[in-house]
Design an enzyme around this catalytic site. Structure first.
Site, PDB file in Angstrom:
ATOM      1  N   PHE A  47     -17.610   9.895 100.218  1.00 30.05           N
ATOM      2  CA  PHE A  47     -17.520   9.074  98.993  1.00 30.05           C
ATOM      3  C   PHE A  47     -18.697   8.117  99.013  1.00 30.05           C
ATOM      4  O   PHE A  47     -18.837   7.321  99.955  1.00 30.05           O
ATOM      5  CB  PHE A  47     -16.191   8.331  99.092  1.00 30.05           C
ATOM      6  N   GLU A  65     -14.172  -0.359 102.876  1.00 38.88           N
ATOM      7  CA  GLU A  65     -13.268  -0.090 101.739  1.00 38.88           C
ATOM      8  C   GLU A  65     -12.732  -1.386 101.116  1.00 38.88           C
ATOM      9  O   GLU A  65     -11.612  -1.446 100.606  1.00 38.88           O
ATOM     10  CB  GLU A  65     -12.157   0.884 102.153  1.00 38.88           C
ATOM     11  N   GLY A  66     -13.579  -2.412 101.172  1.00 37.71           N
ATOM     12  CA  GLY A  66     -13.249  -3.720 100.596  1.00 37.71           C
ATOM     13  C   GLY A  66     -12.992  -4.724 101.704  1.00 37.71           C
ATOM     14  O   GLY A  66     -12.086  -4.547 102.508  1.00 37.71           O
ATOM     15  N   THR A  67     -13.804  -5.784 101.728  1.00 41.94           N
ATOM     16  CA  THR A  67     -13.657  -6.804 102.781  1.00 41.94           C
ATOM     17  C   THR A  67     -12.341  -7.576 102.599  1.00 41.94           C
ATOM     18  O   THR A  67     -11.718  -7.527 101.524  1.00 41.94           O
ATOM     19  CB  THR A  67     -14.808  -7.827 102.696  1.00 41.94           C
ATOM     20  N   GLY A  93      -7.478   4.355  99.465  1.00 40.22           N
ATOM     21  CA  GLY A  93      -8.285   4.222 100.682  1.00 40.22           C
ATOM     22  C   GLY A  93      -7.893   2.979 101.469  1.00 40.22           C
ATOM     23  O   GLY A  93      -7.848   3.002 102.704  1.00 40.22           O
ATOM     24  N   GLU A  98     -24.355   0.668  98.141  1.00 37.21           N
ATOM     25  CA  GLU A  98     -25.817   0.850  98.163  1.00 37.21           C
ATOM     26  C   GLU A  98     -26.430  -0.252  99.018  1.00 37.21           C
ATOM     27  O   GLU A  98     -25.746  -1.233  99.329  1.00 37.21           O
ATOM     28  CB  GLU A  98     -26.358   0.774  96.728  1.00 37.21           C
ATOM     29  N   GLN A 132      -7.574  -9.819 126.546  1.00 38.85           N
ATOM     30  CA  GLN A 132      -7.165 -10.981 127.351  1.00 38.85           C
ATOM     31  C   GLN A 132      -6.151 -10.576 128.436  1.00 38.85           C
ATOM     32  O   GLN A 132      -6.242 -11.016 129.571  1.00 38.85           O
ATOM     33  CB  GLN A 132      -6.557 -12.049 126.414  1.00 38.85           C
ATOM     34  N   ILE A 162     -22.245   5.472 104.341  1.00 36.40           N
ATOM     35  CA  ILE A 162     -21.368   6.551 103.899  1.00 36.40           C
ATOM     36  C   ILE A 162     -20.749   7.278 105.096  1.00 36.40           C
ATOM     37  O   ILE A 162     -21.424   8.042 105.797  1.00 36.40           O
ATOM     38  CB  ILE A 162     -22.124   7.549 102.975  1.00 36.40           C
TER      39      ILE A 162
HETATM   40  N1  CAA Z   1      -7.976   0.766  89.524  1.00 33.52           N
HETATM   41  C1  CAA Z   1      -8.517   1.137  88.330  1.00 33.52           C
HETATM   42  N2  CAA Z   1      -9.287   0.312  87.581  1.00 33.52           N
HETATM   43  C2  CAA Z   1      -9.506  -0.937  88.056  1.00 33.52           C
HETATM   44  C3  CAA Z   1      -8.979  -1.389  89.272  1.00 33.52           C
HETATM   45  C4  CAA Z   1      -8.173  -0.493  90.021  1.00 33.52           C
HETATM   46  N3  CAA Z   1      -7.648  -0.845  91.192  1.00 33.52           N
HETATM   47  N4  CAA Z   1      -9.351  -2.667  89.477  1.00 33.52           N
HETATM   48  C5  CAA Z   1     -10.098  -3.020  88.408  1.00 33.52           C
HETATM   49  N5  CAA Z   1     -10.197  -1.970  87.564  1.00 33.52           N
HETATM   50  C6  CAA Z   1     -10.916  -1.932  86.275  1.00 33.52           C
HETATM   51  C7  CAA Z   1     -10.488  -3.105  85.393  1.00 33.52           C
HETATM   52  O1  CAA Z   1      -9.332  -2.796  84.674  1.00 33.52           O
HETATM   53  C8  CAA Z   1     -11.702  -3.283  84.525  1.00 33.52           C
HETATM   54  O2  CAA Z   1     -11.689  -2.314  83.506  1.00 33.52           O
HETATM   55  P1  CAA Z   1     -11.916  -2.698  81.939  1.00 33.52           P
HETATM   56  O3  CAA Z   1     -13.219  -3.402  81.847  1.00 33.52           O
HETATM   57  O4  CAA Z   1     -11.875  -1.375  81.245  1.00 33.52           O
HETATM   58  O5  CAA Z   1     -10.758  -3.588  81.601  1.00 33.52           O
HETATM   59  C9  CAA Z   1     -12.855  -2.923  85.433  1.00 33.52           C
HETATM   60  O6  CAA Z   1     -12.307  -2.141  86.513  1.00 33.52           O
HETATM   61  C10 CAA Z   1     -13.587  -4.117  86.011  1.00 33.52           C
HETATM   62  O7  CAA Z   1     -12.671  -4.950  86.679  1.00 33.52           O
HETATM   63  P2  CAA Z   1     -13.136  -6.349  87.249  1.00 33.52           P
HETATM   64  O8  CAA Z   1     -13.640  -7.188  86.125  1.00 33.52           O
HETATM   65  O9  CAA Z   1     -12.014  -6.904  88.069  1.00 33.52           O
HETATM   66  O10 CAA Z   1     -14.391  -5.906  88.141  1.00 33.52           O
HETATM   67  P3  CAA Z   1     -15.398  -6.746  89.042  1.00 33.52           P
HETATM   68  O11 CAA Z   1     -16.761  -6.291  88.765  1.00 33.52           O
HETATM   69  O12 CAA Z   1     -15.056  -8.201  88.962  1.00 33.52           O
HETATM   70  O13 CAA Z   1     -15.070  -6.185  90.521  1.00 33.52           O
HETATM   71  C11 CAA Z   1     -13.925  -5.954  92.558  1.00 33.52           C
HETATM   72  C12 CAA Z   1     -13.851  -6.048  91.040  1.00 33.52           C
HETATM   73  C13 CAA Z   1     -12.474  -6.064  93.012  1.00 33.52           C
HETATM   74  C14 CAA Z   1     -14.728  -7.046  93.217  1.00 33.52           C
HETATM   75  C15 CAA Z   1     -14.498  -4.565  92.914  1.00 33.52           C
HETATM   76  O14 CAA Z   1     -15.851  -4.495  92.613  1.00 33.52           O
HETATM   77  C16 CAA Z   1     -14.285  -4.181  94.364  1.00 33.52           C
HETATM   78  O15 CAA Z   1     -13.196  -3.751  94.761  1.00 33.52           O
HETATM   79  N6  CAA Z   1     -15.347  -4.332  95.192  1.00 33.52           N
HETATM   80  C17 CAA Z   1     -15.316  -3.839  96.572  1.00 33.52           C
HETATM   81  C18 CAA Z   1     -15.918  -2.478  96.634  1.00 33.52           C
HETATM   82  C19 CAA Z   1     -15.539  -1.761  97.881  1.00 33.52           C
HETATM   83  O16 CAA Z   1     -14.378  -1.762  98.299  1.00 33.52           O
HETATM   84  N7  CAA Z   1     -16.500  -1.088  98.500  1.00 33.52           N
HETATM   85  C20 CAA Z   1     -16.268  -0.283  99.647  1.00 33.52           C
HETATM   86  C21 CAA Z   1     -16.926   1.053  99.436  1.00 33.52           C
HETATM   87  S1  CAA Z   1     -16.312   2.415 100.312  1.00 33.52           S
HETATM   88  C22 CAA Z   1     -16.824   2.229 101.904  1.00 33.52           C
HETATM   89  O17 CAA Z   1     -16.524   1.255 102.506  1.00 33.52           O
HETATM   90  C23 CAA Z   1     -17.677   3.305 102.507  1.00 33.52           C
HETATM   91  C24 CAA Z   1     -17.012   4.317 103.316  1.00 33.52           C
HETATM   92  O18 CAA Z   1     -17.478   5.428 103.408  1.00 33.52           O
HETATM   93  C25 CAA Z   1     -15.775   4.014 104.099  1.00 33.52           C
END
Ligand code: CAA
Length: 391
Positions: free
Chosen positions: A132, A372-374, A251, A136, A345, A166
């Site tokens: 997935f 997968e999100g801090t 996730g 970036e 410990q 990734i």
């Molecule tokens: N499911 C579906 N849609 C969702 C959602 C959810 N859980 N949460 C929010 N949305 C939608 C909202 O409804 C909104 O849609 P509309 O504009 O149509 O109403 C849209 O998403 C934007 O929502 P926000 O305004 O809340 O978005 P934001 O830009 O403020 O960001 C955030 C929200 C929670 C900070 C989000 O960006 C986030 O979770 N960031 C963390 C990203 C992450 O977890 N990255 C890890 C990557 S994977 C990894 O770690 C690599 C690996 O290989 C393991």
């Protein structure tokens, strides 16, 4: 939502199928993974053989319907399997977690039947490995700020950009990748594609050297004028952010289960050591200072497990579980960190040595608070959910 209101009652009885999945995973992880977990960490690679065996056991498509090549179980069964495998080895666990939670789940939810046949079924059967690609180099938590671009080109698209951190990136056969069609539109311009290994212009870049989960690969992926047919677009244009975040909900429950597995490893290893090691003429398990640490670890691990099961059960019932998954991940990752600290410990000086598993647990636990999100993003998700409920 359950963040403010009292949660609905839950039946925690596991079905026969769930118990069988748990038992199968427990025995396999104990016999095949645990004996080489230290070596996996030291060498920095999970044997491909173990991934093949996970496929044979049906774990690679555990919660995917049989129609699409999976085992036809559910999210709770997946959590049970994740806990068992991560109890033995968090590197093996994250390979499975990234494949199941992040690659098969969005294909099941957003794929057409034709895409499920072509992409999901081989992943669910474990013939292919998935990953997935969202983060970036310059956008992690602020996922909507991605720069990877998707430009329409006849009956297809041209992708350009770099993805970072990734999991499974180097070995995956299929990548679920997110790209921006219109930077002004921010999250409303994002679109999802499935890109196959070997597609011209798609290359694996740097492999990261890490503190923990060293047996799993974490790669940079490069897209240089990669042409993807429109038939490989997952979901609608502009729907990509929703695809990403709804996938991450599952996730996050998976990472919570991983953290529970690591915490349990800390508890079980500490318990065994405390009953062997003597100091001041008695087993150290007889000291109340050690007993209280063990009791706290057991209580917190169980609480983390229950939060994880609740998030999974909600998903299985088709109910919203965004906040519950975030709570489970937030709490379980913190529990894993505390358990790992106490484990080191209790082992004392030996806890600091590579010869014992405590230091591996300590290094592996940390990432559960980040990927997968801090934890800070989990707090944000929980707070937003609560405020929406109140609004
Ligand atoms: N499911 C579906 N849609 C969702 C959602 C959810 N859980 N949460 C929010 N949305 C939608 C909202 O409804 C909104 O849609 P509309 O504009 O149509 O109403 C849209 O998403 C934007 O929502 P926000 O305004 O809340 O978005 P934001 O830009 O403020 O960001 C955030 C929200 C929670 C900070 C989000 O960006 C986030 O979770 N960031 C963390 C990203 C992450 O977890 N990255 C890890 C990557 S994977 C990894 O770690 C690599 C690996 O290989 C393991």
């Amino acid at each position: 939502m359950t963040t403010v209101a009292a949660p609905a009652a839950f039946d925690l009885t596991l079905s026969e199928e769930q118990q069988l999945a748990q038992k199968t995973a427990r025995e396999w992880a104990r016999d095949r993974v645990l004996p080489i977990a230290g070596e996996i960490d030291e060498k920095g690679a999970v044997p491909r053989e173990l991934v093949r065996e996970m496929a044979e056991l049906g774990f690679m498509g555990i919660d995917i319907p049989e129609r699409w090549g999976g085992a036809g179980l559910d999210m709770v069964a997946y959590m049970l399997v994740m806990e068992e495998i991560n109890r033995a080895c968090a590197s093996t666990g994250v390979i499975l977690g990234s494949h199941v939670s992040l690659a098969t789940a969005p294909l099941l939810r957003y794929g057409t039947d034709e895409q499920k046949e072509r992409f999901l079924a081989p992943l669910a059967r474990g013939e292919k490995l998935g990953c997935f690609a969202l983060s970036e180099p310059a956008s992690g938590s602020d996922a909507a700020a991605m720069r990877t671009s998707a430009r329409r080109d006849g009956d297809g698209w041209i992708l350009n950009g770099t993805k970072n951190f990734i999991t499974n990136g180097a070995f995956a056969d299929l990548t679920v990748v997110f790209a921006q069609t219109d930077p002004q539109a921010r999250h409303r311009g994002i679109v999802t594609f499935v890109v196959e290994k070997g597609t011209p212009g798609f290359t694996v870049g740097k492999l990261e050297k890490k503190l923990g989960i060293r047996g799993s690969d974490t790669a940079q992926l490069h897209f240089a004028d990669v042409r993807v047919p429109d038939a490989d677009r997952l979901g609608e244009v502009g729907e990509g952010f929703k695809v990403a975040l709804s996938t991450l909900d599952g996730g996050r429950a998976g990472i919570a289960a991983q953290a529970v597995g690591i915490a349990r490893a800390c508890l079980e290893d500490s318990l065994a050591y405390a009953q062997e090691r003597e100091a001041f003429g008695q087993k150290i398990a007889e000291f109340q200072a050690i007993q209280w640490k063990l009791a706290d670890m057991a209580t917190e691990t169980d609480a983390a497990r229950l939060l994880t099961w609740r998030a999974a059960a909600l998903k299985d019932r088709g109910q919203p579980f965004t906040a519950e998954a975030a709570m489970a991940k937030l709490f379980a990752s913190d529990v894993a960190m505390r358990a790992a600290r106490e484990c080191v410990q209790i082992f004392g000086g030996y806890g600091y040595l590579r010869d014992f598993p405590a230091e591996r647990h300590y290094r592996d636990a940390k990432i559960t608070e980040i990927y997968e999100g801090t934890s800070e993003i989990m707090l944000h998700v929980i707070a937003e959910d609560m405020l929406e409920d109140q609004g």
